[in-house]
Design a protein around this motif. Structure first.
Motif, PDB file in Angstrom:
ATOM      1  N   ASN A  32      25.922  -3.483  35.502  1.00  0.00           N
ATOM      2  CA  ASN A  32      25.217  -4.714  35.179  1.00  0.00           C
ATOM      3  C   ASN A  32      25.216  -5.689  36.333  1.00  0.00           C
ATOM      4  O   ASN A  32      24.200  -6.285  36.672  1.00  0.00           O
ATOM      5  N   HIS A  48      22.081  -6.819  38.583  1.00  0.00           N
ATOM      6  CA  HIS A  48      21.791  -8.254  38.635  1.00  0.00           C
ATOM      7  C   HIS A  48      21.702  -8.730  40.076  1.00  0.00           C
ATOM      8  O   HIS A  48      20.779  -9.428  40.471  1.00  0.00           O
ATOM      9  N   LYS A  98      18.567  -7.582  41.664  1.00  0.00           N
ATOM     10  CA  LYS A  98      17.342  -8.202  41.174  1.00  0.00           C
ATOM     11  C   LYS A  98      17.044  -9.527  41.871  1.00  0.00           C
ATOM     12  O   LYS A  98      15.888  -9.900  42.019  1.00  0.00           O
ATOM     13  N   THR A  99      18.100 -10.232  42.278  1.00  0.00           N
ATOM     14  CA  THR A  99      17.889 -11.532  42.901  1.00  0.00           C
ATOM     15  C   THR A  99      17.104 -11.425  44.211  1.00  0.00           C
ATOM     16  O   THR A  99      16.039 -12.029  44.349  1.00  0.00           O
ATOM     17  N   LEU A 155      15.400  -8.978  45.113  1.00  0.00           N
ATOM     18  CA  LEU A 155      14.151  -8.299  44.791  1.00  0.00           C
ATOM     19  C   LEU A 155      13.086  -9.316  44.362  1.00  0.00           C
ATOM     20  O   LEU A 155      11.910  -9.198  44.726  1.00  0.00           O
ATOM     21  N   THR A 156      13.520 -10.317  43.612  1.00  0.00           N
ATOM     22  CA  THR A 156      12.586 -11.363  43.180  1.00  0.00           C
ATOM     23  C   THR A 156      12.002 -12.087  44.397  1.00  0.00           C
ATOM     24  O   THR A 156      10.788 -12.277  44.496  1.00  0.00           O
ATOM     25  N   SER A 157      12.907 -12.446  45.321  1.00  0.00           N
ATOM     26  CA  SER A 157      12.423 -13.117  46.532  1.00  0.00           C
ATOM     27  C   SER A 157      11.453 -12.229  47.284  1.00  0.00           C
ATOM     28  O   SER A 157      10.380 -12.678  47.718  1.00  0.00           O
ATOM     29  N   LYS A 198       9.525  -9.858  46.211  1.00  0.00           N
ATOM     30  CA  LYS A 198       8.223  -9.749  45.553  1.00  0.00           C
ATOM     31  C   LYS A 198       7.370 -10.989  45.804  1.00  0.00           C
ATOM     32  O   LYS A 198       6.165 -10.910  46.049  1.00  0.00           O
ATOM     33  N   GLN A 202      12.173  -1.891  42.374  1.00  0.00           N
ATOM     34  CA  GLN A 202      12.360  -2.592  41.100  1.00  0.00           C
ATOM     35  C   GLN A 202      12.521  -1.586  39.956  1.00  0.00           C
ATOM     36  O   GLN A 202      13.378  -1.722  39.086  1.00  0.00           O
ATOM     37  N   LEU A 210      19.771   0.236  35.073  1.00  0.00           N
ATOM     38  CA  LEU A 210      20.237  -0.603  33.969  1.00  0.00           C
ATOM     39  C   LEU A 210      19.996   0.097  32.632  1.00  0.00           C
ATOM     40  O   LEU A 210      20.833   0.048  31.736  1.00  0.00           O
ATOM     41  N   ARG A 238      22.536   1.187  29.720  1.00  0.00           N
ATOM     42  CA  ARG A 238      22.343   0.728  28.339  1.00  0.00           C
ATOM     43  C   ARG A 238      22.348   1.886  27.357  1.00  0.00           C
ATOM     44  O   ARG A 238      22.907   1.791  26.271  1.00  0.00           O
TER      45      ARG A 238
END
Lengths: 483, 129
Positions: free
Chosen positions: A269, A273, A276-277, A279-281, A283, A315, A322, A326
């Motif tokens: 997790n 996480h 992803k941070t 990765l957001t930038s 994108k 992504q 994840l 899960r």
């Protein structure tokens, strides 16, 4: 008092140590009393012979039963000695003397035979009891040393045996003879991920149904406040007639395993996480970059498109990672809604076609049906299957996507004309993190998560997923969803 | 021009979102710490708040709750952003207006923002300036 009775009771002495002294002392005392009886109560010692035959027989039977062949022989020998004493002391003469000797010899033979037969049987039983008790000890010692908890009960749920590890798990001793009831903490079912429709406590379950319980998970609330996760397997033990006479339960403490699993889960997790941070930038920057480039600058546009494609792939990998975590912790949730399958397939194909210029994805058969499912998750399955098909397709080939009603199910298929999958691999490819690692195929990327996730999604929707494939001809992946 | 306050403890995200929003004509102001948020709302009077949930030292949901308790805060649209999609549920409980799961691209971001700051106002405002 009961101790003395037990000491003298031949049945209670079965399987116990045999004595030589007891027959000696008892025989001697018996005949001493007999002599006193003859002289002082009957006052006619010559009459003694009549009841004596029965007294001696009883004595021999009793002592051979209590102390085996040796006990019977000792009694017989003392009897003969006493008879000899009587013959000598009563001054028998002539015919009387001869018949007394004859009777003594005959009785002696009879008593020896009785000792032999009864003593032999008694010793045989002793041997059996000894063997059984050794067997029991052997089993007990194994049970005691087992690294898992064990509880053995009778058919009513009364504990007849438990072991050290069990004590350790429960934090207290279970008294033997303790009867488990439906309210017992150990047996009370908490929630469990293991699929078991019957939530009855395992012991009750097997006693009521006779069916075994395999690896069901429970939470034990200990008296000292500690909570322990255990995995219980219980089975009924039947006698030769098929009736349940006992139950055996194996209790495995899985708290540590759970803890490790949780830590792994937390780690995954955290990693996803953290991934992803940035990765957001990335994108957002890619989108910004796209807008700064001049429309005529085709070379830069192509580079940016590649960058965007790779960012999207990254992504997808993070999301897959994840999802796998899960699935393993049973936290994969669905948000079901009703939707048109054709529309979803159309959308997915359009999206994926952009990145597969040399392969034609054809939507061949439409079903026109609506299903109730998690739209995003089914999209994930379609994406995984079509992406796989693209990966394994040779240039200038096509991929056929179909969906149709099949009885109560919707059948969706994705067919490619690529390398195909060997029979031996066909089942394994749905396993977690399985990748075909054979010759040239090794180069195909992906963590091997896609099919595993797809399988879980389909199964959790009560559908089926499988592949039919022939080497060098192509593969068709199918999945069904209930309508 | 609509003003958007972005709160995230990751500088990279702050910069990327700021640039993306500024390109669309919004004014972006940033805060990297939870405790700066209330102050900045007062001094800068933003029209919308983009709030990361897991900030170092504080929880975005708590901040959101505090904002929604104030008179002015009630009218301020708050969009929570997080890399934990499971947070979506609890984001509704704290009074946030919307939730955006990381990673998102510019299109996703603008789509949510335009729900609260419709394009017309944005355009008219930028015409006025």
């Amino acid at each position: 008092m009961s101790k003395i009775i037990d000491y003298l009771n031949p049945v209670a002495r079965l399987g116990k140590k045999r004595s030589v002294v007891v027959p000696l002392v008892l025989s001697f005392l018996t005949y001493l009393l007999s002599e006193i009886f003859a002289y002082y109560i009957l006052k006619n010692p010559a009459q003694a012979g009549a009841y004596l035959v029965f007294l001696s027989a009883a004595l021999v039977i009793y002592l051979s039963l209590r102390d085996g062949i040796a006990g019977g022989f000792i009694a017989t020998l003392l009897t003969l000695a006493y008879y000899a004493y009587i013959i000598y002391s009563r001054d028998y003469l002539g015919e009387q003397f001869i018949s007394a000797i004859e009777a003594t010899v005959l009785l002696g033979l009879l008593y020896f035979s009785i000792s032999l037969i009864i003593g032999f049987l008694k010793q045989k039983v002793d041997g059996l009891i000894e063997r059984e008790s050794n067997e029991k000890r052997r089993l007990q010692s194994i049970v005691q040393q087992l690294p898992v908890g064990v509880i053995i009960t009778d058919a009513k749920g009364v504990v007849v045996q438990s072991n050290r590890k069990m004590e350790e798990i429960l934090g207290e001793k279970i008294p033997l003879g303790y009867a488990y009831s439906k309210d017992e903490a150990l047996l009370k079912s908490n929630h469990s991920e293991v699929t078991h429709t019957n939530s009855q406590p395992p012991l009750m379950h097997i006693l009521n149904t006779g069916k075994s319980v395999l690896g069901k998970e429970f939470t034990v609330q200990r008296n000292d406040g500690k909570e322990v996760f255990v995995q219980i397997s219980s089975t009924a033990i039947r006698n030769r007639k098929g009736d349940i006479f006992a139950t055996a339960s194996i209790i495995d403490d899985v708290s540590e395993k759970k803890e490790t699993e949780k830590r792994k889960d937390d780690f995954v997790n955290m990693v996803s996480h953290e991934l992803k941070t940035p990765l957001t930038s990335m994108k957002l920057y890619v989108d910004l970059l796209k807008n700064t480039v001049n429309k005529e600058d085709l070379k830069s546009a192509r580079l940016i498109k590649g960058l965007k494609f790779q960012t999207d792939r990254l992504q997808k990998l993070v999301i897959d990672l994840l999802d796998v975590s899960r699935i393993q912790t049973g936290k994969l949730n669905f948000h079901k809604e009703e939707f048109l399958v054709d529309a979803l397939i159309e959308e997915t194909i359009n999206e994926l076609q952009q990145f597969a210029k040399k392969i034609k994805i054809i939507f061949k058969t439409r079903s026109g049906v609506k299903i109730y499912a998690d739209r995003f998750r089914i999209y994930q399955v379609l994406t995984n299957l079509i992406n796989n098909a693209i990966k394994f397709s040779p240039p200038d080939s096509k991929i056929l996507v179909q969906n149709q009603k099949e009885g109560d199910d919707l059948l969706v298929s994705v067919q490619d004309f690529g390398a195909g999958i060997a029979k031996s691999q066909q089942k394994k490819i749905f396993e977690r993190l399985y990748q075909i690692a054979e010759g040239e195929q090794r180069t195909f990327p992906g963590f091997g998560m896609g099919l595993y996730i797809s399988k879980e999604i389909v199964i959790r929707h009560r559908g089926k997923i499988w592949v039919e494939s022939e080497k060098d001809v192509g593969s068709t992946f199918y999945f069904t969803l209930p309508l | 021009m609509s003003k958007i306050l972005i709160v995230d403890d990751d500088e990279g995200i702050l910069e990327a979102i700021s640039l993306s929003l500024e390109k669309e004509g919004y004014t972006a102001i940033t805060a990297s710490k939870g405790k700066e948020v209330m102050e900045k709302i007062k001094s800068e009077k933003p029209d919308l708040l983009l709030l990361d949930v897991l900030l170092s030292g504080s929880d975005g949901r708590e901040i959101c709750q505090r904002i929604k308790k104030t008179e002015k805060g009630k009218k301020l649209p708050v969009i929570l952003i997080s890399a934990h999609p499971t947070i979506e549920k609890s984001s509704q409980e704290c009074g946030a207006d919307s939730f955006l799961a990381k990673p998102f691209d510019a299109k996703d971001l603008l789509l949510v923002i335009e729900k609260y700051l419709p394009k017309e106002t944005k355009v008219s405002r930028s015409v006025l300036v």
